[in-house]
Design a protein around this motif. Structure first.
Motif, PDB file in Angstrom:
ATOM      1  N   SER A 152      49.859  33.403  39.553  1.00 12.00           N
ATOM      2  CA  SER A 152      49.305  34.045  40.730  1.00 12.00           C
ATOM      3  C   SER A 152      49.359  35.652  40.560  1.00 12.00           C
ATOM      4  CB  SER A 152      50.121  33.619  42.035  1.00 12.00           C
ATOM      5  OG  SER A 152      51.567  33.827  41.713  1.00 12.00           O
ATOM      6  N   ARG A 191      45.575  39.409  38.421  1.00 13.48           N
ATOM      7  CA  ARG A 191      44.698  39.997  39.630  1.00 13.48           C
ATOM      8  C   ARG A 191      43.744  40.698  38.843  1.00 13.48           C
ATOM      9  NH1 ARG A 191      45.416  45.557  40.444  1.00 13.48           N
ATOM     10  NH2 ARG A 191      47.582  46.294  39.233  1.00 13.48           N
ATOM     11  N   GLU A 192      42.354  41.046  39.729  1.00 13.73           N
ATOM     12  CA  GLU A 192      41.452  41.697  38.906  1.00 13.73           C
ATOM     13  C   GLU A 192      41.573  43.221  39.337  1.00 13.73           C
ATOM     14  OE1 GLU A 192      36.438  41.883  39.012  1.00 13.73           O
ATOM     15  OE2 GLU A 192      37.616  39.990  39.836  1.00 13.73           O
TER      16      GLU A 192
END
Length: 325
Positions: free
Chosen positions: A20, A23-24
């Motif tokens: 998690s 991230r982009e």
């Protein structure tokens, strides 16, 4: 070819953690220097070392600045060459490895890469297929050809034969005439025999050291992290045989244990050699070696791709689709 943009999409992480943390983001397009190429990444391979690094192990200690972009493998298109007569000119389809974490990784639309760490993409492979090749196939080549010196009649045991490195190692060892025994789940047995394994041992039902002995080489892609695969492997080697341990940190005491058992032992680290990769590319084009892509995820779904990898039981490779061909 038009100039690249100044910013690009990439998947980054700000600190080690679970999938998690990926991230982009929008990050600057890197600039090549000296003999480096700038490549537009079409697809990026995912490897266990990526997940280990993201979680805080692997090479995470060598990441000195966050956010960081993971990834070693790529297939893409040359955007900038080092000089006008360089053999890999803009527009050339290539595949290879970047020197992460010394540079940014390949979970991004562009990457810089040393020109000696790439080769022309095999004509018979798509970018997605080619992106699954470099690190795993170069590791297998180094293990089988450069370390074990595979040859006709040599008896080789390969643990985790159905994984990314394993499925290449089985094929390359068989190509050079070795008698290959692989451990894998029963579901992968027929497939591995098709790839060249003479014997497949279902590790879920059979202890390999109960059914084989006197092998010349063990290529251990498991180690002792989740059991005693490495320790038991020493028992099936002939006196003076060779034990090769691949997963970093999976068995700190392997060298001493091997010496006590009367066998030779070494670890192995992949060498991003474009010349060897070009040879592998010719084997792929000829059909003598194949790459198996298990799953393909879009770049934005890199967290899901890492989750899938960490569930285990991947057949072959997982690849990220980064951009259009």
């Amino acid at each position: 070819m038009p100039e690249p943009p100044t910013a690009m999409r990439a998947v980054v992480f700000d600190e080690p953690g679970t999938p998690s943390v990926l991230r982009e983001a929008s990050v600057p397009v890197p600039s090549p220097v000296l003999s480096e190429l700038l490549v537009r990444v079409v697809a990026a391979g995912i490897n266990p070392i990526d997940a280990k690094t993201r979680s805080g192990a692997g090479v995470s200690a060598q990441i000195h600045e966050f956010p960081a972009t993971l990834g070693y493998d790529f297939s893409g298109i040359v955007v900038k060459a080092p000089y006008e007569s360089h053999p890999l000119q803009p527009g050339t389809p290539v595949f290879g490895m970047v020197p992460f974490p010394r540079s940014g990784g390949t979970y991004a639309e562009y990457a810089v890469v040393p020109s000696l760490s790439v080769a022309k993409r095999p004509a018979t492979l798509s970018h997605v297929e080619a992106a699954g090749v470099p690190l795993a196939a170069l590791t297998a080549w180094g293990l089988v050809v450069e370390t074990a010196h595979a040859h006709e009649g040599q008896r080789v045991l390969i643990h985790a034969g159905s994984g990314g490195v394993g499925h290449f190692a089985v094929q390359i060892a068989a190509y050079f005439g070795a008698h290959v025994t692989a451990t894998a789940s029963g579901a992968n047995a027929a497939w591995l025999r098709d790839l060249g394994a003479s014997v497949v041992i279902d590790y879920t039902t059979t202890r390999f050291d109960d059914v084989i002995a006197d092998v010349d080489v063990v290529i251990d892609l498991v180690g002792n992290v989740h059991g005693d695969t490495g320790t038991r492997s020493l028992r099936v080697l002939r006196p003076g045989g060779l034990y090769v341990l691949v997963p970093t940190g999976s068995w700190p005491g392997f060298a001493e244990a091997a010496e006590d058992a009367g066998v030779r032992a070494t670890s192995y680290k992949v060498v991003p050699d474009g010349g060897a990769l070009a040879t592998i590319g010719r084997l792929l084009d000829s059909g003598a070696v194949q790459v198996y892509i298990d799953k393909v995820f879009d770049l934005a779904d890199a967290a899901s791709a890492h989750g899938s990898l960490e569930e285990g039981h991947t057949r072959g490779k997982i690849v990220l689709r980064v951009s259009d061909d």
